[in-house]
Design an enzyme around this catalytic site. Structure first.
Site, PDB file in Angstrom:
ATOM      1  N   ASP A   1      -5.083   6.058   4.203  1.00 44.38           N
ATOM      2  CA  ASP A   1      -6.314   6.541   3.451  1.00 44.38           C
ATOM      3  C   ASP A   1      -7.544   6.976   4.265  1.00 44.38           C
ATOM      4  O   ASP A   1      -7.445   6.368   5.239  1.00 44.38           O
ATOM      5  CB  ASP A   1      -6.618   5.326   2.291  1.00 44.38           C
ATOM      6  CG  ASP A   1      -7.626   5.698   1.438  1.00 44.38           C
ATOM      7  OD1 ASP A   1      -7.968   7.053   1.034  1.00 44.38           O
ATOM      8  OD2 ASP A   1      -8.673   4.796   1.333  1.00 44.38           O
TER       9      ASP A   1
ATOM     10  N   ASP B   1     -11.297   7.377   3.136  1.00 43.66           N
ATOM     11  CA  ASP B   1     -12.698   6.759   2.971  1.00 43.66           C
ATOM     12  C   ASP B   1     -12.576   5.270   2.980  1.00 43.66           C
ATOM     13  O   ASP B   1     -11.687   4.593   2.394  1.00 43.66           O
ATOM     14  CB  ASP B   1     -13.151   6.991   1.503  1.00 43.66           C
ATOM     15  CG  ASP B   1     -13.193   8.585   1.420  1.00 43.66           C
ATOM     16  OD1 ASP B   1     -13.124   9.262   2.465  1.00 43.66           O
ATOM     17  OD2 ASP B   1     -13.419   9.167   0.192  1.00 43.66           O
TER      18      ASP B   1
ATOM     19  N   ASP C   1      -7.959   0.785   1.663  1.00 39.35           N
ATOM     20  CA  ASP C   1      -8.920  -0.361   1.311  1.00 39.35           C
ATOM     21  C   ASP C   1      -8.843  -0.602  -0.294  1.00 39.35           C
ATOM     22  O   ASP C   1      -9.460  -1.502  -0.554  1.00 39.35           O
ATOM     23  CB  ASP C   1     -10.351   0.256   1.809  1.00 39.35           C
ATOM     24  CG  ASP C   1     -10.832   1.317   0.751  1.00 39.35           C
ATOM     25  OD1 ASP C   1     -11.551   0.999   0.046  1.00 39.35           O
ATOM     26  OD2 ASP C   1      -9.970   2.534   0.930  1.00 39.35           O
TER      27      ASP C   1
END
Length: 288
Positions: free
Chosen positions: A26, A28, A200
């Site tokens: 991922d 961001d 996250d």
């Protein structure tokens, strides 16, 4: 359908033989410290694409995103807002703005630990794939800067006039990310049981479940609970650093030419086992 969205990044020719493993990241708050799309709001304002009110709203959205993460409902509201906001934007102008501001805005917020981990996976012979909900016009240049092999990102519909229509062609989010990972694994020959994934957000649990080695990075509360329950490793990245500062003379653009020693310094605490295994293979190959 993933073939239409998983773009090869122009760092080097794709290997002729099918790669066997990959690491899916991922973007961001996993590889970079902020939202990639919202980070460009000031540049879009200076380019005449948005007004001051929109800049303030995106700044507030960025704050909420950083403060506590974004759950499904928040992500949906963000998607609707950004889709409406970019309607009518000229795609070529967007690409030019991103290219001009890329190094000034993104380079300083790349996590040192993430950059080291990416290089460690490359050293181990794995492909690196960025899988992001942000738009392709933003994610693909970032992927190239990071040395990623492929990018999966959200794609907006572009009209005959070369402008965004405000409609979404492909939304790389939640279960769709997992589908992209599986379809890419099938087309490229990845053994998912031996692949790695990092995120996250609780919304990326389907992607993390798709691989044999899932990792939670700076997880939101829900993902942390899930990771603890499933005994997934939890990594903490907290050292944004410019890539050029990692090694003197490092040239931006193209796969980062980092050596294994640099990976030790920045990622020993979080990725020591990955580095150690790859280092041993590299030494073995060199002595053969």
């Amino acid at each position: 359908m993933v073939g239409a969205y998983a773009r090869g990044v122009e760092n080097q020719p794709l290997p002729r033989s099918l790669p066997r493993t990959a690491a899916f990241f991922d973007l961001d708050k996993t590889v970079i410290a902020k939202s990639s799309t919202l980070t460009f709001s000031k540049s879009f304002y200076q380019g005449g694409l948005i007004n001051r009110r929109a800049v303030l709203r995106t700044a507030y959205t960025q704050f909420i995103f950083l403060a506590g993460g974004a759950d499904h409902d928040q992500m949906e509201r963000m998607r609707e807002y950004l889709s409406a906001l970019c309607k009518g934007w000229n795609v070529q102008q967007v690409r030019e703005i991103v290219a001009e501001a890329l190094h000034d805005l993104i380079d300083p917020i790349i996590y040192d630990e993430a950059a080291s981990l990416i290089e460690a996976h490359h050293t181990a012979g794995r492909d690196v794939v960025i899988v992001s909900t942000s738009g392709a016009e933003v994610v693909e240049p970032i992927g190239e800067m990071l040395g990623a092999d492929r990018v999966v990102a959200t794609r907006m519909v572009v009209g005959e006039d070369g402008c965004f229509t405000g409609e979404i062609e492909y939304y790389a989010y939640g279960p769709t990310k997992a589908e992209a990972v599986r379809e890419l694994a099938e087309s490229e020959g990845y053994d998912l049981a031996r692949c790695y994934a990092y995120s996250d957000s609780i919304t990326d649990v389907p992607m993390l479940e798709a691989v044999g080695h899932p990792h939670a990075v700076n997880p939101d509360r829900a993902l942390r609970r899930e990771a603890v329950a499933r005994e997934w490793p939890v990594l903490v990245f907290n050292r944004p650093v410019r890539l050029k500062q990692r090694l003197p003379g490092f040239a931006m653009g193209g796969r980062p030419a980092l050596v294994a020693a640099a990976a030790v310094g920045a990622a020993a605490a979080t990725a020591g086992l990955v580095w150690y295994a790859s280092r041993r293979r590299a030494l073995a190959a060199g002595s053969a």
